[in-house]
Design a protein around this motif. Structure first.
Motif, mmCIF file in Angstrom:
data_model
loop_
_atom_site.group_PDB
_atom_site.id
_atom_site.type_symbol
_atom_site.label_atom_id
_atom_site.label_comp_id
_atom_site.label_asym_id
_atom_site.label_seq_id
_atom_site.Cartn_x
_atom_site.Cartn_y
_atom_site.Cartn_z
ATOM 1 N N HIS A 171 32.281 32.447 29.522
ATOM 2 C CA HIS A 171 32.857 31.531 28.525
ATOM 3 C C HIS A 171 34.004 32.172 27.745
ATOM 4 N N ALA A 172 34.755 33.034 28.404
ATOM 5 C CA ALA A 172 35.933 33.647 27.800
ATOM 6 C C ALA A 172 37.151 32.758 28.060
ATOM 7 N N ASP A 173 38.195 32.961 27.268
ATOM 8 C CA ASP A 173 39.473 32.275 27.472
ATOM 9 C C ASP A 173 40.385 33.092 28.388
ATOM 10 N N GLN A 174 40.267 34.412 28.243
ATOM 11 C CA GLN A 174 41.112 35.323 29.009
ATOM 12 C C GLN A 174 40.287 36.526 29.452
ATOM 13 N N SER A 175 40.791 37.205 30.499
ATOM 14 C CA SER A 175 40.166 38.445 30.960
ATOM 15 C C SER A 175 41.199 39.561 30.883
ATOM 16 N N MET A 176 40.720 40.772 30.675
ATOM 17 C CA MET A 176 41.619 41.933 30.639
ATOM 18 C C MET A 176 41.032 43.038 31.501
ATOM 19 N N VAL A 177 41.872 43.554 32.393
ATOM 20 C CA VAL A 177 41.521 44.706 33.211
ATOM 21 C C VAL A 177 42.483 45.831 32.838
ATOM 22 N N GLY A 178 41.934 46.992 32.503
ATOM 23 C CA GLY A 178 42.743 48.172 32.220
ATOM 24 C C GLY A 178 42.692 49.108 33.412
ATOM 25 N N VAL B 78 41.656 32.387 32.184
ATOM 26 C CA VAL B 78 40.493 32.168 33.042
ATOM 27 C C VAL B 78 40.515 30.803 33.727
ATOM 28 N N LYS B 79 41.193 29.822 33.160
ATOM 29 C CA LYS B 79 41.225 28.491 33.783
ATOM 30 C C LYS B 79 42.107 28.477 35.027
ATOM 31 N N SER B 80 43.295 29.086 34.906
ATOM 32 C CA SER B 80 44.233 29.051 36.031
ATOM 33 C C SER B 80 44.197 30.315 36.874
ATOM 34 N N GLY B 81 43.705 31.416 36.318
ATOM 35 C CA GLY B 81 43.740 32.700 37.014
ATOM 36 C C GLY B 81 45.103 33.375 36.947
ATOM 37 N N ALA B 82 46.056 32.727 36.289
ATOM 38 C CA ALA B 82 47.416 33.266 36.213
ATOM 39 C C ALA B 82 47.491 34.439 35.241
ATOM 40 N N LEU B 83 48.328 35.403 35.588
ATOM 41 C CA LEU B 83 48.590 36.510 34.671
ATOM 42 C C LEU B 83 49.363 35.971 33.464
ATOM 43 N N VAL B 84 48.895 36.307 32.271
ATOM 44 C CA VAL B 84 49.609 35.909 31.061
ATOM 45 C C VAL B 84 50.285 37.104 30.395
ATOM 46 N N LEU C 128 41.788 45.300 42.129
ATOM 47 C CA LEU C 128 42.126 45.052 43.537
ATOM 48 C C LEU C 128 41.670 43.687 44.050
ATOM 49 N N CYS C 129 40.998 42.909 43.239
ATOM 50 C CA CYS C 129 40.354 41.690 43.745
ATOM 51 C C CYS C 129 41.172 40.416 43.529
ATOM 52 N N GLU C 130 42.451 40.545 43.266
ATOM 53 C CA GLU C 130 43.348 39.377 43.162
ATOM 54 C C GLU C 130 42.873 38.333 42.162
ATOM 55 N N GLY C 131 42.474 38.773 40.982
ATOM 56 C CA GLY C 131 42.149 37.827 39.922
ATOM 57 C C GLY C 131 40.704 37.419 39.809
ATOM 58 N N CYS C 132 39.802 38.095 40.520
ATOM 59 C CA CYS C 132 38.389 37.725 40.403
ATOM 60 C C CYS C 132 37.875 37.976 38.985
ATOM 61 N N ASP C 133 38.575 38.824 38.225
ATOM 62 C CA ASP C 133 38.172 39.064 36.840
ATOM 63 C C ASP C 133 38.232 37.782 36.018
ATOM 64 N N ALA C 134 39.187 36.907 36.307
ATOM 65 C CA ALA C 134 39.285 35.630 35.591
ATOM 66 C C ALA C 134 38.081 34.750 35.901
ATOM 67 N N ARG C 135 37.667 34.729 37.146
ATOM 68 C CA ARG C 135 36.497 33.939 37.535
ATOM 69 C C ARG C 135 35.243 34.463 36.836
ATOM 70 N N ILE C 136 35.098 35.778 36.812
ATOM 71 C CA ILE C 136 33.940 36.382 36.154
ATOM 72 C C ILE C 136 33.960 36.074 34.658
#
Length: 184
Positions: free
Chosen positions: A120-127, A146-152, A107-115
């Motif tokens: 030092h991750a390249d990508q984040s995954m939320v299930g 994680v750099k752009s916060g964009a969904l891949v 629900l946090c609009e991409g805060c997982d990428a910031r975290i």
């Protein structure tokens, strides 16, 4: 019987035309073998979260069984992802973020990428397991750069006439049939 030195006629003239392609193929094979293998993507896989839209959500909060099934779904996803060799899991155990602690990263609009960037991750995954009713569920994963916060990548599967014990099967199907079958 003629020796090799005596076979200088028309039968030997085609040898360079046969050997040249073989030499080129060997050169390409050696060049490809010398290329380093691609580095695995550092992926922060956060614990699966429950999103409950069922009619009973206002009356029946998530219980220990739900939490256990979310844990099992997370473990199954992490196991398959790590075993693939395409990804290197980043430890998310020490994350000290309120949205992560509350199971609200979806629900946090991409805060997982910031975290994940802080880890030092390249990508984040939320299930996410979405409970539509007590027998209908959807299992989704969302992967962000994680750099752009964009969904891949975003993938989902539905479970019909199932129980929460099927959540890990849904997670397994998604990881095997969607994430790991995609090309790099």
């Amino acid at each position: 019987m003629p020796t090799i030195w005596q076979l200088q006629g028309p039968s030997m003239r085609g040898i360079p035309f046969v050997l040249f392609p073989v030499a080129v193929l060997l050169g390409v094979a050696v060049a490809v073998a010398d290329e380093p293998a691609p580095q695995p993507i550092k992926l922060a896989v956060f614990p699966f979260e429950l999103e409950d839209f069922s009619a009973a959500a206002a009356y029946i909060p998530p219980d220990d069984i739900d939490r256990e099934q979310l844990r099992l779904s997370t473990e199954e996803a992490r196991r398959l992802i790590a075993a693939s060799g395409r990804y290197q899991l980043v430890d998310v155990g020490a994350v000290n973020d309120e949205a992560a602690k509350a199971g609200k990263l979806h629900l946090c609009e991409g805060c997982d990428a910031r975290i994940a960037a802080g880890l030092h991750a390249d990508q984040s995954m939320v299930g996410i397991v979405t409970r539509i009713s007590r027998t209908d569920y959807a299992v989704t994963y969302k992967i962000r750069d994680v750099k752009s916060g964009a969904l891949v990548d975003v993938e989902q599967t539905d479970l019909r006439a199932g129980a929460n014990s099927a959540w890990s099967r849904g997670a397994r199907w998604l990881i095997q049939r969607r994430l790991l079958e995609q090309s790099n």
